[in-house]
Design a protein around this motif. Structure first.
Motif, PDB file in Angstrom:
ATOM      1  N   PHE A 273      20.577  -4.581  11.816  1.00 28.08           N
ATOM      2  CA  PHE A 273      19.497  -3.689  11.416  1.00 28.08           C
ATOM      3  C   PHE A 273      19.787  -3.253   9.988  1.00 28.08           C
ATOM      4  O   PHE A 273      20.886  -2.789   9.692  1.00 28.08           O
ATOM      5  N   GLN A 274      18.822  -3.449   9.126  1.00 19.61           N
ATOM      6  CA  GLN A 274      19.122  -3.245   7.714  1.00 19.61           C
ATOM      7  C   GLN A 274      17.937  -2.517   7.066  1.00 19.61           C
ATOM      8  O   GLN A 274      16.790  -2.852   7.297  1.00 19.61           O
ATOM      9  N   ASP A 275      18.246  -1.551   6.169  1.00 16.31           N
ATOM     10  CA  ASP A 275      17.192  -0.842   5.413  1.00 16.31           C
ATOM     11  C   ASP A 275      16.823  -1.705   4.211  1.00 16.31           C
ATOM     12  O   ASP A 275      17.630  -1.907   3.307  1.00 16.31           O
ATOM     13  N   ILE A 276      15.594  -2.242   4.159  1.00 15.37           N
ATOM     14  CA  ILE A 276      15.209  -3.126   3.051  1.00 15.37           C
ATOM     15  C   ILE A 276      14.084  -2.492   2.222  1.00 15.37           C
ATOM     16  O   ILE A 276      13.342  -3.184   1.503  1.00 15.37           O
ATOM     17  N   THR A 277      13.956  -1.176   2.316  1.00 14.04           N
ATOM     18  CA  THR A 277      12.825  -0.517   1.629  1.00 14.04           C
ATOM     19  C   THR A 277      12.800  -0.808   0.138  1.00 14.04           C
ATOM     20  O   THR A 277      11.773  -1.238  -0.422  1.00 14.04           O
ATOM     21  N   ALA A 278      13.982  -0.635  -0.524  1.00  5.47           N
ATOM     22  CA  ALA A 278      14.003  -0.853  -1.986  1.00  5.47           C
ATOM     23  C   ALA A 278      13.607  -2.281  -2.318  1.00  5.47           C
ATOM     24  O   ALA A 278      12.804  -2.542  -3.213  1.00  5.47           O
ATOM     25  N   GLN A 279      14.228  -3.196  -1.584  1.00  3.23           N
ATOM     26  CA  GLN A 279      13.961  -4.614  -1.791  1.00  3.23           C
ATOM     27  C   GLN A 279      12.475  -4.906  -1.587  1.00  3.23           C
ATOM     28  O   GLN A 279      11.831  -5.616  -2.360  1.00  3.23           O
ATOM     29  N   LYS A 280      11.931  -4.308  -0.555  1.00  3.90           N
ATOM     30  CA  LYS A 280      10.540  -4.544  -0.208  1.00  3.90           C
ATOM     31  C   LYS A 280       9.612  -4.013  -1.302  1.00  3.90           C
ATOM     32  O   LYS A 280       8.620  -4.664  -1.677  1.00  3.90           O
ATOM     33  N   GLN A 281       9.962  -2.836  -1.806  1.00  4.97           N
ATOM     34  CA  GLN A 281       9.119  -2.255  -2.857  1.00  4.97           C
ATOM     35  C   GLN A 281       9.135  -3.134  -4.093  1.00  4.97           C
ATOM     36  O   GLN A 281       8.094  -3.382  -4.718  1.00  4.97           O
ATOM     37  N   LEU A 282      10.287  -3.659  -4.475  1.00  7.63           N
ATOM     38  CA  LEU A 282      10.395  -4.551  -5.617  1.00  7.63           C
ATOM     39  C   LEU A 282       9.509  -5.779  -5.423  1.00  7.63           C
ATOM     40  O   LEU A 282       8.754  -6.213  -6.307  1.00  7.63           O
ATOM     41  N   GLU A 283       9.667  -6.301  -4.226  1.00  6.67           N
ATOM     42  CA  GLU A 283       8.898  -7.501  -3.874  1.00  6.67           C
ATOM     43  C   GLU A 283       7.400  -7.212  -4.005  1.00  6.67           C
ATOM     44  O   GLU A 283       6.635  -7.988  -4.582  1.00  6.67           O
ATOM     45  N   LEU A 284       6.975  -6.060  -3.482  1.00  7.91           N
ATOM     46  CA  LEU A 284       5.552  -5.709  -3.533  1.00  7.91           C
ATOM     47  C   LEU A 284       5.063  -5.548  -4.974  1.00  7.91           C
ATOM     48  O   LEU A 284       4.007  -6.043  -5.334  1.00  7.91           O
ATOM     49  N   SER A 285       5.942  -4.858  -5.780  1.00 16.40           N
ATOM     50  CA  SER A 285       5.455  -4.632  -7.162  1.00 16.40           C
ATOM     51  C   SER A 285       5.393  -5.953  -7.916  1.00 16.40           C
ATOM     52  O   SER A 285       4.480  -6.191  -8.714  1.00 16.40           O
ATOM     53  N   LEU A 286       6.362  -6.857  -7.614  1.00 11.20           N
ATOM     54  CA  LEU A 286       6.315  -8.179  -8.234  1.00 11.20           C
ATOM     55  C   LEU A 286       5.032  -8.904  -7.849  1.00 11.20           C
ATOM     56  O   LEU A 286       4.336  -9.490  -8.677  1.00 11.20           O
ATOM     57  N   ARG A 287       4.773  -8.852  -6.567  1.00  8.24           N
ATOM     58  CA  ARG A 287       3.560  -9.546  -6.116  1.00  8.24           C
ATOM     59  C   ARG A 287       2.330  -8.952  -6.786  1.00  8.24           C
ATOM     60  O   ARG A 287       1.431  -9.656  -7.234  1.00  8.24           O
ATOM     61  N   GLU A 288       2.321  -7.655  -6.861  1.00  8.99           N
ATOM     62  CA  GLU A 288       1.167  -7.016  -7.497  1.00  8.99           C
ATOM     63  C   GLU A 288       1.005  -7.490  -8.938  1.00  8.99           C
ATOM     64  O   GLU A 288      -0.087  -7.822  -9.389  1.00  8.99           O
ATOM     65  N   SER A 289       2.187  -7.520  -9.648  1.00 12.28           N
ATOM     66  CA  SER A 289       2.072  -7.913 -11.056  1.00 12.28           C
ATOM     67  C   SER A 289       1.654  -9.376 -11.162  1.00 12.28           C
ATOM     68  O   SER A 289       0.892  -9.751 -12.025  1.00 12.28           O
ATOM     69  N   GLN A 290       2.159 -10.185 -10.197  1.00 17.23           N
ATOM     70  CA  GLN A 290       1.718 -11.582 -10.189  1.00 17.23           C
ATOM     71  C   GLN A 290       0.220 -11.675  -9.931  1.00 17.23           C
ATOM     72  O   GLN A 290      -0.500 -12.417 -10.580  1.00 17.23           O
ATOM     73  N   ASP A 291      -0.201 -10.882  -8.964  1.00 13.65           N
ATOM     74  CA  ASP A 291      -1.646 -10.895  -8.652  1.00 13.65           C
ATOM     75  C   ASP A 291      -2.449 -10.481  -9.864  1.00 13.65           C
ATOM     76  O   ASP A 291      -3.490 -11.071 -10.180  1.00 13.65           O
ATOM     77  N   ARG A 292      -1.971  -9.432 -10.553  1.00  8.65           N
ATOM     78  CA  ARG A 292      -2.696  -8.959 -11.738  1.00  8.65           C
ATOM     79  C   ARG A 292      -2.762 -10.050 -12.799  1.00  8.65           C
ATOM     80  O   ARG A 292      -3.799 -10.320 -13.377  1.00  8.65           O
ATOM     81  N   LEU A 293      -1.628 -10.737 -12.984  1.00  7.81           N
ATOM     82  CA  LEU A 293      -1.598 -11.815 -13.962  1.00  7.81           C
ATOM     83  C   LEU A 293      -2.580 -12.903 -13.570  1.00  7.81           C
ATOM     84  O   LEU A 293      -3.353 -13.398 -14.392  1.00  7.81           O
TER      85      LEU A 293
END
Lengths: 149, 770
Positions: free
Chosen positions: B125-145
């Motif tokens: 069981f692992q807390d991946i919140t930070a990792q997940k947020q990074l991933e989401l913001s990356l995806r968002e920026s990719q989507d924006r691009l």
């Protein structure tokens, strides 16, 4: 010589005398009957009026007719004679003092055989009348000569 | 998870505590539960992630209760499958901790099978919140691009090093015929196998780090159509600075090229259009050099046959006025200058009218490229217009004149409506004639004012006017205001005024005139009556005279004949008996009566000349003269007279009377040349006071002109009887005859040198008519 006579219709006694004298010179005076106006002339030719009792005789060889006549004028006499069957062919010579063209024309139109002006000069007059008398009595053959019984 | 607590208290030196330390460092927890009882245990880390006390025990259901409603069905299904089907799972899920904090966790589950059934499920069981947020913001920026590229208003594509599409704009897809296709991951060279080597070389240069631009590169589309484009290839680098691929940017020039070509075509067409424009038209650049010019311009300005394109207007027309140059400057400054009517004096001095326009044309927005000048020779039009204006002015004057002619006309004029006779206008003369003033008349009918003497008269007039449209010289009695009648001569015409038939009538007062005319008629009638009476009197007198003449010819002759006849008879029958003297007297009687006979004949002839009708007929005077001559020569042969008779002397008159004229005149000539040794008698055409006449002349005794006044009077003689016998009636008769013919007679003589008698015989009125 024609056994018929001359009928002189003349109202002027002096002209009558001179005419008869001229005719006498050519021995025609005896054949002349003189009447003094138009009515008398008609009565004589048709044996009427004053001449009613005179036995009918042959018509004259020629009528010497003056124009200026009392009672019935010369042109009137001419017209009456030409309109009557009996005198239609009767030789009529107008013998007048007039030398008016109108008178001459009317006379010929009315059936006159001749128109002769009485010259003022007597010698001329006498000669003219003498020639007329001789011509009509001796020379001319009347259209009536053969037809009279 | 309740078993974790004791482990956490293990010493740092033993392996378990090492594991615990490491797991803390890695932030990875562990857990397990018994599927039968649901009882479980978890490590400290798991409890911490849940913000729970690590010493407290746990169960399967407690563990599942923290998941969010979105994650919960997934984990429950995965757990159920792990228990029932012994299937392991690895999920990224979201939960809300006991402190209400949302966290992303990764949980891996592993079933433990003993004896063919799952006896335990355990996992990490692992807390991946930070990792997940990074991933989401990356995806968002990719989507924006991606969105940015997608909707870029340019054709744009991003490739990796193998020329596979990484990103592409819609415009690119559209430009390259790829709309609707998902090309991401596809290789450009697979999509466009015919891509020229040059293009591939450029791609390689870009991949090698170079930025390459092309201009107007032809390009064949997937569907085979040819297009023109400008494009640019530039490399992109990844985060590490390594070459990641290239970005291609392209601009489709096809439309621009087409419009450029179209523009070039339209320029040619424009030039052609200008050249053949049926007006004087020229296109100039900013330096006033000819770019295009119409033939009409060339001919209008005497440039036919000259090459003007490219040459300056001012060079061609060095004498051009400063005024024109100013206009050109205004045009080049952007102003449209139009002159509808401009007069120029040509070099030959004649006036020329121009309509002209100077307009700027624009190279691009706001930039004047030059001028379009249009000129039109409107001399003929302007002259016609001026003539028209003059005639309009004349019309205006004539209108005024007509108005004056109406108001001040000496005739009375009225304008009346045909339908009801209502008067619309009258002039001053009408007022004074009718007695009504204008105000009394206008608006009232003539009938109402009792201008007409009777309704029938008015009706008859209107009837006649309606039938003919126009009436002239209609005499009509009207009544003045006070009832006094007057007579007017009326002229009227029907004309349409304000769409209705009206009568324009003109009246002239002829009351006086009519009275005068009636007076004249009365006088004339009286005169005629008197003339008739006088004529009757004259006629009577004439008839009397005729009767008298007839009587003279008949009745005067008979006595003369008697005088002459009996004188001759006396001489013939009794001449021998008469003495010589008596015969002499008889001769005198005969001579006297002969002379009187001649006088009577002469008088008759004279009287006949005034009587009877005068006949008009063609008469040969030469023939008449010849007749007289023969008669004279017969009567008196051997005179040896030389005759000069002009042949063909023609006159118009009464032959019988003209015979008398010739007989008298020629007879006189014959008589008065009696004493002449070489007598000459002439009858010929001559002139009397400029009028043609006939002349009978001789070289005989002549007479003294002092006595000429007596010449034509009856019974007046200029010679004694013993000189030349005569009656004095002949010339009187001749004069009467000539006067009756409307002619004149005149004599010219000299004693001893002959006499000449000229007489004219004008043609009758009937004959003078053509």
């Amino acid at each position: 010589m024609n056994r018929r006579g001359i009928l002189l219709v003349e109202d002027n006694a002096q002209d009558e005398l001179l005419t008869l004298r001229s005719l006498r010179k050519v021995n025609l005076a005896n054949a002349v009957t003189v009447v003094r106006d138009g009515q008398q002339a008609l009565d004589f030719l048709f044996r009427e009026g004053a001449f009613g009792g005179v036995p009918a005789g042959p018509l004259p060889a020629v009528v010497m007719l003056d124009l200026g006549l009392p009672r019935v004028g010369g042109l009137e006499v001419l017209a009456r004679l030409r309109s009557d069957e009996r005198t239609r062919l009767l030789p009529i010579v107008i013998l007048t003092s007039s030398d008016e063209d109108q008178d001459r024309l009317r006379s010929y139109l009315g059936g006159a055989n001749s128109f002769v002006r009485k010259p003022v000069d007597f010698a001329e007059f006498a000669e003219t009348v003498a020639r007329l008398g001789v011509y009509w009595m001796a020379v001319n053959e009347s259209p009536l000569d053969g037809g009279q019984p | 998870m309740s078993g974790e607590g004791p482990r956490a208290r293990e010493s740092e030196g033993d392996p378990a505590s090492l594991l615990a330390r490491m797991s803390r460092l890695a932030k990875v927890g562990g857990w397990s539960f018994d599927p039968r009882t649901g009882e479980g245990e978890w490590t400290e880390e798991v409890a911490r992630i849940h913000d729970l006390d690590p010493t407290l025990a746990t169960t399967k259901d407690l563990g599942l209760s923290f998941y969010t409603p979105e994650s919960r069905p997934r984990i429950e299904q995965a757990v159920r499958e792990a228990i029932e089907a012994a299937r392991a799972y690895d999920l990224e899920l979201e939960l809300v901790s006991a402190k209400g904090v949302r966290k992303w966790v990764r949980t891996q589950g592993q079933p433990v099978v003993e004896g063919g059934r799952v006896v335990r499920v355990q996992g990490t069981f692992q807390d991946i919140t930070a990792q997940k947020q990074l991933e989401l913001s990356l995806r968002e920026s990719q989507d924006r691009l991606q969105l940015l590229i997608d909707h870029a208003p340019a054709a744009l594509a991003m490739f990796d090093r193998e020329m596979r599409y990484l990103a592409v704009s819609r415009r690119w897809l559209n430009d390259y015929g790829l709309s609707g296709r998902d090309v991401l991951g596809d290789c450009q060279y697979d999509l466009f196998p015919q891509l020229p080597a040059a293009a591939r070389a450029i791609h390689r240069r870009a991949l090698a780090g170079e930025v390459v631009c092309t201009e107007e590169d032809p390009f064949i589309l997937a569907d085979g159509t040819r297009r023109w484009r400008r494009w640019e290839a530039r490399p992109w680098r990844d985060a590490r600075g390594a070459s990641g691929g290239i970005v291609l940017f392209s601009e489709d020039l096809t439309d621009r090229k087409r419009s450029e070509a179209a523009l070039r075509g339209s320029e040619d067409r424009l030039r052609l259009f200008i050249e053949h424009a049926p007006a004087a038209l020229a296109l100039f650049d900013q330096e006033m050099r000819y770019l295009a010019v119409s033939r009409r311009w060339l001919s209008d300005y005497g440039l036919a046959g000259r090459e003007v394109l490219g040459r300056s207007h001012y060079e061609i027309f060095p004498e051009i006025t400063e005024a024109w140059k100013a206009v050109h400057r205004r045009g080049l400054a952007g102003e449209v200058v139009i002159e509808e009517e401009d007069q120029f004096i040509r070099q030959d001095g004649s006036a020329q009218w121009l309509r002209w326009e100077v307009r700027p044309w624009y190279e691009s927005e706001g930039v004047v490229g030059g001028l379009v000048i249009f000129t039109e020779d409107i001399t003929a039009r302007v002259q016609a217009l001026h003539a028209l204006r003059e005639s309009e002015a004349a019309l205006l004057i004539s209108e005024r004149l007509f108005a004056m002619a109406f108001t001040q006309n000496p005739a009375a004029i009225a304008l009346t409506r045909l339908a009801d006779g209502v008067i619309l206008d009258v002039n001053a003369t009408w007022e004074s004639l009718s007695g009504y003033c204008r105000e009394e008349a206008v608006g009232h009918s003539a009938r109402e004012m009792r201008i007409w003497p009777s309704p029938e008269a008015s009706r008859r007039f209107v009837q006649e006017l309606t039938r003919q449209g126009v009436i002239r010289d209609w005499e009509q009695t009207f009544l003045r205001k006070r009832g006094e009648p007057y007579v007017a001569r009326l002229a009227a015409q029907v004309l349409t005024f304000r769409g209705e038939p009206h009568i324009l009538s003109t009246l002239v007062d002829i009351t006086e005139q009519k009275r005068a005319r009636e007076e004249i008629q009365r006088l004339n009638a009286d005169l005629e009556h008197r003339v008739e009476a006088r004529t009757a009197e004259l006629q009577a007198a004439n008839e009397e005279l005729e009767a008298f003449a007839y009587a003279v010819s008949h009745d005067l002759r008979a006595p003369l004949r008697a005088m002459s006849g009996f004188s001759q008879a006396l001489e013939e029958d009794f001449g021998a008996a008469l003495p010589e003297e008596a015969r002499g007297y008889l001769g005198q009687i005969m001579a006297g009566s002969h002379h009187m006979g001649e006088l009577i004949d002469g008088l008759l002839a004279l009287s006949r000349t005034t009587r009877g009708d005068l006949k008009r007929e063609p008469v040969d005077l030469t023939f008449l003269a010849e007749e007289v001559r023969q008669q004279l020569e017969r009567q008196e042969p051997g005179r040896g007279v030389r005759w000069r008779l002009q042949p063909g002397l023609r006159a118009s008159g009464d032959a019988r009377m003209l015979r008398i004229v010739m007989a008298n005149l020629v007879g006189n000539a014959w008589k008065y040349t009696g004493g002449q040794p070489d007598p000459v008698i002439a009858v010929e055409a001559a002139e009397l006071d400029g009028q043609p006449c006939f002349r009978v002349s001789d070289n005989g005794a002549g007479f003294d002109m002092a006595h000429a006044a007596k010449l034509f009077q009856p019974f007046q003689r200029l010679h004694r009887q013993d000189e030349f016998p005569g009656l004095g009636i002949g010339l009187a008769t001749v004069q009467r005859i000539i006067h009756r013919h409307g002619g004149r007679i005149a004599a010219q003589a000299e004693p001893g040198h002959g006499a000449a008698f000229c007489f004219s015989l004008p043609p009758s009125l009937e004959e003078t008519r053509p």
